[in-house]
Motif scaffolding. Sequence first.
Motif, PDB file in Angstrom:
ATOM      1  N   SER A 134       0.670  -1.507  -0.131  1.00  0.00           N
ATOM      2  CA  SER A 134      -0.055   0.230   0.227  1.00  0.00           C
ATOM      3  C   SER A 134       0.832   1.492  -0.494  1.00  0.00           C
ATOM      4  O   SER A 134       2.033   1.468   0.497  1.00  0.00           O
ATOM      5  CB  SER A 134      -0.615  -0.022   1.678  1.00  0.00           C
ATOM      6  N   GLN A 135       0.296   1.860  -0.144  1.00  0.00           N
ATOM      7  CA  GLN A 135       1.035   3.894  -0.305  1.00  0.00           C
ATOM      8  C   GLN A 135       0.639   4.547   0.128  1.00  0.00           C
ATOM      9  O   GLN A 135      -0.905   4.696  -0.136  1.00  0.00           O
ATOM     10  CB  GLN A 135       1.489   3.580  -2.128  1.00  0.00           C
ATOM     11  N   ARG A 136       1.058   5.299   0.369  1.00  0.00           N
ATOM     12  CA  ARG A 136      -0.026   7.022   0.720  1.00  0.00           C
ATOM     13  C   ARG A 136      -0.313   6.545   1.607  1.00  0.00           C
ATOM     14  O   ARG A 136       0.291   5.480   2.811  1.00  0.00           O
ATOM     15  CB  ARG A 136      -0.586   7.612  -0.382  1.00  0.00           C
ATOM     16  N   HIS A 137      -1.921   7.309   1.904  1.00  0.00           N
ATOM     17  CA  HIS A 137      -2.675   7.302   3.233  1.00  0.00           C
ATOM     18  C   HIS A 137      -3.614   5.573   3.266  1.00  0.00           C
ATOM     19  O   HIS A 137      -4.222   5.826   4.224  1.00  0.00           O
ATOM     20  CB  HIS A 137      -4.220   7.861   3.499  1.00  0.00           C
ATOM     21  N   HIS A 138      -3.060   5.061   2.136  1.00  0.00           N
ATOM     22  CA  HIS A 138      -4.034   4.044   2.015  1.00  0.00           C
ATOM     23  C   HIS A 138      -3.053   2.438   3.209  1.00  0.00           C
ATOM     24  O   HIS A 138      -1.989   2.540   2.941  1.00  0.00           O
ATOM     25  CB  HIS A 138      -4.295   3.607   0.939  1.00  0.00           C
ATOM     26  N   GLY A 139      -4.235   1.788   3.446  1.00  0.00           N
ATOM     27  CA  GLY A 139      -3.464   0.494   4.455  1.00  0.00           C
ATOM     28  C   GLY A 139      -2.844   0.503   5.743  1.00  0.00           C
ATOM     29  O   GLY A 139      -1.993   0.266   6.242  1.00  0.00           O
ATOM     30  N   LEU A 140      -3.213   2.440   6.324  1.00  0.00           N
ATOM     31  CA  LEU A 140      -2.426   2.346   7.210  1.00  0.00           C
ATOM     32  C   LEU A 140      -3.520   2.029   8.444  1.00  0.00           C
ATOM     33  O   LEU A 140      -4.496   1.679   8.122  1.00  0.00           O
ATOM     34  CB  LEU A 140      -2.263   4.074   7.789  1.00  0.00           C
ATOM     35  N   SER A 141      -2.935   1.242  10.021  1.00  0.00           N
ATOM     36  CA  SER A 141      -4.018   1.439  11.184  1.00  0.00           C
ATOM     37  C   SER A 141      -2.580   2.344  11.933  1.00  0.00           C
ATOM     38  O   SER A 141      -2.236   1.872  11.926  1.00  0.00           O
ATOM     39  CB  SER A 141      -4.298  -0.561  10.844  1.00  0.00           C
ATOM     40  N   PHE A 142      -4.014   1.915  12.835  1.00  0.00           N
ATOM     41  CA  PHE A 142      -3.782   2.638  14.436  1.00  0.00           C
ATOM     42  C   PHE A 142      -4.424   2.111  15.689  1.00  0.00           C
ATOM     43  O   PHE A 142      -5.233   1.183  16.204  1.00  0.00           O
ATOM     44  CB  PHE A 142      -5.058   4.458  14.542  1.00  0.00           C
ATOM     45  N   LEU A 143      -2.393   1.241  15.917  1.00  0.00           N
ATOM     46  CA  LEU A 143      -2.343   0.098  16.528  1.00  0.00           C
ATOM     47  C   LEU A 143      -2.207   1.090  17.904  1.00  0.00           C
ATOM     48  O   LEU A 143      -1.191   2.187  17.872  1.00  0.00           O
ATOM     49  CB  LEU A 143      -1.407   0.024  16.376  1.00  0.00           C
ATOM     50  N   LEU A 144      -2.314   0.020  19.182  1.00  0.00           N
ATOM     51  CA  LEU A 144      -2.378   0.738  20.705  1.00  0.00           C
ATOM     52  C   LEU A 144      -1.387  -0.153  21.358  1.00  0.00           C
ATOM     53  O   LEU A 144      -1.976  -1.384  21.672  1.00  0.00           O
ATOM     54  CB  LEU A 144      -3.902   0.538  21.485  1.00  0.00           C
ATOM     55  N   VAL A 145      -0.397   0.061  21.435  1.00  0.00           N
ATOM     56  CA  VAL A 145       1.208  -0.346  21.786  1.00  0.00           C
ATOM     57  C   VAL A 145       1.530  -0.704  23.143  1.00  0.00           C
ATOM     58  O   VAL A 145       2.240   0.604  23.567  1.00  0.00           O
ATOM     59  CB  VAL A 145       2.748  -0.816  21.038  1.00  0.00           C
ATOM     60  N   PRO A 146       1.745  -1.608  24.615  1.00  0.00           N
ATOM     61  CA  PRO A 146       2.590  -1.428  24.680  1.00  0.00           C
ATOM     62  C   PRO A 146       3.958  -1.234  25.065  1.00  0.00           C
ATOM     63  O   PRO A 146       4.788  -2.031  24.079  1.00  0.00           O
ATOM     64  CB  PRO A 146       1.954  -2.709  25.800  1.00  0.00           C
ATOM     65  N   LEU A 147       4.343  -0.403  25.860  1.00  0.00           N
ATOM     66  CA  LEU A 147       6.130  -0.118  25.526  1.00  0.00           C
ATOM     67  C   LEU A 147       7.004  -1.055  26.366  1.00  0.00           C
ATOM     68  O   LEU A 147       8.469  -0.964  26.185  1.00  0.00           O
ATOM     69  CB  LEU A 147       6.126   0.927  25.550  1.00  0.00           C
ATOM     70  N   ASP A 148       6.823  -1.627  27.439  1.00  0.00           N
ATOM     71  CA  ASP A 148       7.018  -2.090  28.310  1.00  0.00           C
ATOM     72  C   ASP A 148       6.999  -3.571  28.168  1.00  0.00           C
ATOM     73  O   ASP A 148       6.435  -4.563  28.480  1.00  0.00           O
ATOM     74  CB  ASP A 148       6.661  -1.881  29.579  1.00  0.00           C
ATOM     75  N   GLN A 149       8.102  -4.160  26.641  1.00  0.00           N
ATOM     76  CA  GLN A 149       8.219  -5.170  26.282  1.00  0.00           C
ATOM     77  C   GLN A 149       9.539  -5.300  25.568  1.00  0.00           C
ATOM     78  O   GLN A 149      10.218  -3.878  25.131  1.00  0.00           O
ATOM     79  CB  GLN A 149       6.863  -5.514  24.919  1.00  0.00           C
ATOM     80  N   SER A 150      10.542  -7.039  25.194  1.00  0.00           N
ATOM     81  CA  SER A 150      11.672  -7.283  25.518  1.00  0.00           C
ATOM     82  C   SER A 150      11.694  -6.219  23.764  1.00  0.00           C
ATOM     83  O   SER A 150      12.529  -6.411  22.975  1.00  0.00           O
ATOM     84  CB  SER A 150      11.625  -7.824  24.773  1.00  0.00           C
ATOM     85  N   GLY A 151      10.608  -6.546  22.977  1.00  0.00           N
ATOM     86  CA  GLY A 151      10.623  -6.096  21.315  1.00  0.00           C
ATOM     87  C   GLY A 151      10.492  -4.736  21.184  1.00  0.00           C
ATOM     88  O   GLY A 151       9.906  -3.709  20.027  1.00  0.00           O
ATOM     89  N   VAL A 152      10.267  -3.529  21.849  1.00  0.00           N
ATOM     90  CA  VAL A 152      10.805  -1.620  21.543  1.00  0.00           C
ATOM     91  C   VAL A 152      11.733  -1.306  22.497  1.00  0.00           C
ATOM     92  O   VAL A 152      11.927  -1.956  24.091  1.00  0.00           O
ATOM     93  CB  VAL A 152       9.174  -1.572  22.862  1.00  0.00           C
ATOM     94  N   GLU A 153      12.541  -1.535  22.086  1.00  0.00           N
ATOM     95  CA  GLU A 153      14.008  -0.042  22.576  1.00  0.00           C
ATOM     96  C   GLU A 153      13.601   1.432  22.529  1.00  0.00           C
ATOM     97  O   GLU A 153      13.045   2.180  21.287  1.00  0.00           O
ATOM     98  CB  GLU A 153      15.162  -0.125  21.926  1.00  0.00           C
ATOM     99  N   VAL A 154      13.593   2.141  23.574  1.00  0.00           N
ATOM    100  CA  VAL A 154      13.538   3.828  23.738  1.00  0.00           C
ATOM    101  C   VAL A 154      14.606   4.511  23.747  1.00  0.00           C
ATOM    102  O   VAL A 154      15.524   3.766  25.017  1.00  0.00           O
ATOM    103  CB  VAL A 154      12.359   4.193  24.549  1.00  0.00           C
TER     104      VAL A 154
END
Length: 398
Positions: free
Chosen positions: A184-204
Amino acid sequence: MDLTYSDEDQAFRAEVRDWLEEHLTGEWAALRGLGGAGRDHEAHDERVAWNRLLAEHGWTCVGWPQEYGGRGLSLTQQVIFHEEYAKADAPVRVNHLGEELLGPTLMAFGTPAQQERFLPRIVAVDELWAQGYSEPDAGSDLANVQTKARRDGDDWVIDGQKVWTSNAHFSQWAFVVCRTEPGSQRHHGLSFLLVPLDQSGVEVRPIEQLTGGSEFNEVFFTGARTDADLVVGAPGEGWRVAMALLGFERGVSVLAQVVGFARELDGVVDLARSNGAIDDPVLRDRLAGLKVELEVLRRQAMRGLSSAAGSDSAGPSVFKLVWADWHKRLGEVAMDVLGPAGLTTATADGDDAGYDLDRWQRLFLFARADTIYGGSDEVQRNILAERVLGLPREPKGA
């Protein structure tokens, strides 16, 4: 918008003022004025505790409908609350993204389960939120995000990078715009997700700023996961949800911002009087000009909140351009008022080899970011040129 206040509104103003005078004392008095521009790191844990005290007394999410845990205040009363909060020099609140942006978005687009899960925790300031929009190769061009998410059983799996993510290092959750439809390109095919940050797959990774703080962050998602039902709106409708959220960003809190600007301007005037800079007719004229412009800003903010101006597509972009430029010029005037002293820094013990900026130096440096975050000046001018004036679209890659 009617700029007069009823007797009921005046009584409410007195209630807010009295509560703040009563509670911004003792241990809380030391928090006055903390957390301003470039100073989000100041007394963060103590400010969270203060915000939870506000929540206990019903002073968070005051404009939310009562069924969602708010007070259901009228627009005028919301304005009064934000004005009195700023006038009291109360500490900058820690939950703007949850209270002013995500909460209203969940009320409009979220499922009952999402609303039940997240809204009470926003009201109680039990969970803080970050915004996962900007990316290194997309900047303010939200339609060009490349962070990807794919379904894996009962989860979304997320890979990509966000940047300039305000206060992600203090937050437990982020709302993240991802590309969920391959190809998908531009504004098509996007989704709005709620994501927990305290997990091993996230680095801040906090980004050290010129102000000495690290309000902004890089956030890396490497196989990060979130539940499949934590997509707001249908998959592929992320653009619509994200744009609606940005609309909520122009809410009544902008008036608190203007009141905060007034306090900063008053501080610069006081500084000019104390060090004699007010005697310079050029500086005095610049300060007077800033005061007049600020009153125009206030009236424009009030107009933007009225239903009559709600369909004004130019309003938000014009307002963002004007207040960002105004605040940047305030920082420049503050440095001129400081004079040569504004060019040096000192640590708390007086060692001038340190980097202990005062409030005016931080204002001067941080105000440069005002013209970038929340939609850069260039993006706002393109919106006005293309959508309002009907000029040709800017060539990609130009």
